[in-house]
Design an enzyme around this catalytic site. Structure first.
Site, short mmCIF file in Angstrom:
data_model
loop_
_atom_site.label_atom_id
_atom_site.label_comp_id
_atom_site.label_asym_id
_atom_site.label_seq_id
_atom_site.Cartn_x
_atom_site.Cartn_y
_atom_site.Cartn_z
N ASP A 28 0.68 -1.01 -0.13
CA ASP A 28 -0.04 -0.08 -0.04
C ASP A 28 0.94 1.22 -0.06
O ASP A 28 1.00 2.11 -0.73
CB ASP A 28 -0.93 0.19 1.22
CG ASP A 28 -2.13 -0.87 1.25
OD1 ASP A 28 -2.70 -0.94 0.16
OD2 ASP A 28 -2.44 -1.37 2.32
N GLU A 51 -5.90 6.73 0.00
CA GLU A 51 -6.18 6.13 0.95
C GLU A 51 -5.46 6.02 2.15
O GLU A 51 -5.81 5.94 3.45
CB GLU A 51 -6.58 4.48 0.71
CG GLU A 51 -7.26 3.82 1.81
CD GLU A 51 -8.10 2.32 1.36
OE1 GLU A 51 -7.53 1.95 0.20
OE2 GLU A 51 -8.83 1.94 2.05
N ASP A 104 -6.58 4.74 -4.76
CA ASP A 104 -6.56 3.81 -4.09
C ASP A 104 -5.18 2.50 -4.48
O ASP A 104 -5.16 2.08 -5.40
CB ASP A 104 -7.63 2.77 -4.24
CG ASP A 104 -7.94 1.67 -2.96
OD1 ASP A 104 -6.99 1.42 -2.37
OD2 ASP A 104 -8.97 1.22 -2.61
N ILE A 106 -3.90 -0.02 -3.25
CA ILE A 106 -4.32 -1.46 -3.33
C ILE A 106 -5.86 -1.59 -3.11
O ILE A 106 -5.95 -1.53 -1.82
CB ILE A 106 -3.40 -2.19 -2.35
CG1 ILE A 106 -1.76 -2.08 -2.56
CG2 ILE A 106 -4.08 -3.49 -2.48
CD1 ILE A 106 -1.30 -3.42 -3.10
N ASP A 107 -6.55 -1.39 -4.02
CA ASP A 107 -7.95 -1.79 -3.82
C ASP A 107 -8.26 -3.36 -3.78
O ASP A 107 -7.62 -4.08 -4.69
CB ASP A 107 -8.74 -1.37 -4.94
CG ASP A 107 -10.12 -1.67 -4.84
OD1 ASP A 107 -10.78 -1.52 -3.89
OD2 ASP A 107 -10.84 -1.72 -6.16
N THR A 109 -7.82 -5.49 -0.72
CA THR A 109 -6.64 -5.88 0.10
C THR A 109 -6.96 -7.43 0.48
O THR A 109 -6.03 -8.06 0.46
CB THR A 109 -6.94 -5.30 1.48
OG1 THR A 109 -6.75 -3.82 1.18
CG2 THR A 109 -5.63 -5.52 2.30
N ASP A 247 -12.71 3.73 -4.27
CA ASP A 247 -13.10 2.48 -4.37
C ASP A 247 -13.99 2.20 -5.89
O ASP A 247 -14.52 1.44 -6.18
CB ASP A 247 -13.92 1.84 -3.42
CG ASP A 247 -12.99 1.38 -2.31
OD1 ASP A 247 -11.87 1.03 -2.51
OD2 ASP A 247 -13.34 1.30 -1.08
#
Ligand code: AMP
Ligand code: MG
Length: 314
Positions: A28, A51, A104, A106-107, A109, A247
């Site tokens: 992330d 994020e 984001d 890392i969308d 997770t 998101d």
């Protein structure tokens, strides 16, 4: 995306069992640092709403962890000191305003941890409208070759290319399916993110032939945009959760520029003008377009009694 793949590849089963989320955090932070660094160079005056933030990373006791983020960055050719890395990450701490990027890093997770789908999602929002989107999906296409990157510009269509090969791009187009029996549904793997029991009732109501395909992240938007599914449902599991702009912004533009339709579960357009969340919306309904009204009717007919509100009471 190379950094994310490297970190995902080094998560071993023991780490998964212990539910140690640190590899995710490394990815992330690393992903956010790289994207913010690149935006700082190319669009220095644009704010970024992302994020993550680097507050915890700056603490002396986190120096080992920060060094690990630094090693991951170095592995993709970016050498930087800890403070510089934290400063890049914190370029993502802006508030939404008239013109900003939302990220984001890392969308999905949970998908990342189980070595499934995840996405790196970036979008430019101007006056509350998504104007540009980039959606990296390392597990779509040929994952061994790095996956696919989708991108879209408002009113100019959507395209996709293998990672690292932008000249090998093609237009992205939704499926033209009009037959509900042939329509394919996708949804979250996590039943805490979307009500599986309700989608099963809707699928039965609509007469969908097959089982839903479950995948994490905005890879679902990419799947509908690219004609590999006709419907993506995100059905609220409660009336308190508010969807985050990062998101949905990139995925929603890729789908609409591919010819599809995006609304919330009440048929309202997603409203990106209200800050960090889609506070005027509830859930998401995404289709290839021709099926939208029929899907929406079935979704509305299945609305739980506590979710009939006007969506403006938070
Ligand atoms: P997905 O991979 O499509 O299941 O979505 C992952 C995203 O779901 C994460 O980035 C979270 O921000 C978001 N999320 C977390 N809790 C909820 C919830 N209760 N309802 C809907 N989405 C959620
Ligand atoms: Mg996310």
């Amino acid at each position: 995306m190379a950094l994310c793949r490297s970190v995902q590849g080094s998560i071993d089963d023991a780490v998964l069992e212990k539910d140690d989320r640190s590899p995710v955090t490394v990815a992330d932070y690393g992903s956010q640092a790289l994207v913010c660094r690149s935006l700082a160079a190319s669009r220095p005056s644009d704010p970024v709403v992302a994020e993550e933030e680097a507050g915890a990373l700056r603490r002396p006791e986190q120096s080992t962890f920060l060094a690990r983020v630094g090693r991951e960055l170095a592995s993709v050719g970016v050498e930087a000191e800890g403070k510089t890395i934290c400063d890049w990450i914190d370029r993502g701490s802006s508030q939404p305003c008239q013109r900003f990027w939302t990220l984001d890093p890392i969308d999905g997770t949970k998908g990342f941890l189980r070595k499934g789908h995840y996405a790196v999602a970036l979008a430019l929002i101007i006056d509350g409208r998504v104007e540009v989107a980039a959606l990296g999906c390392p597990q779509l296409g040929d994952p061994a070759a790095g996956g696919l990157v989708y991108w879209a510009v408002k009113d100019q269509g959507a395209r996709v290319a293998p990672v690292g090969n932008p000249n090998d791009s093609r237009p992205v187009q939704v499926s033209d399916c009009q037959d509900m029996r042939l329509a394919r549904l996708c949804e979250s793997v996590e039943s805490a993110h979307s009500a599986h029991d309700r989608s099963a009732r809707i699928a039965e109501d609509l007469g969908l032939g097959g089982q839903p395909v479950r995948l994490d992240s905005q890879a679902k938007y990419a799947t509908v945009a690219d004609g590999a599914a006709e419907i993506y449902l995100r059905l609220p599991v409660n009336d308190t959760y508010r969807e985050k702009i990062w998101d949905h912004a990139a995925g929603a533009l890729v789908v609409s520029e591919a010819g599809g339709q995006v609304s919330d579960t009440h048929g309202r357009p997603l409203d990106f003008s209200l800050g960090r969340t889609l506070s005027a919306n509830r859930g998401v309904v995404v289709t290839n377009g021709p099926l939208h009204e029929r899907v929406l009717d079935a979704v509305l007919a299945s609305t739980p009694s506590d979710q009939h509100g006007d969506g403006n009471h938070d």
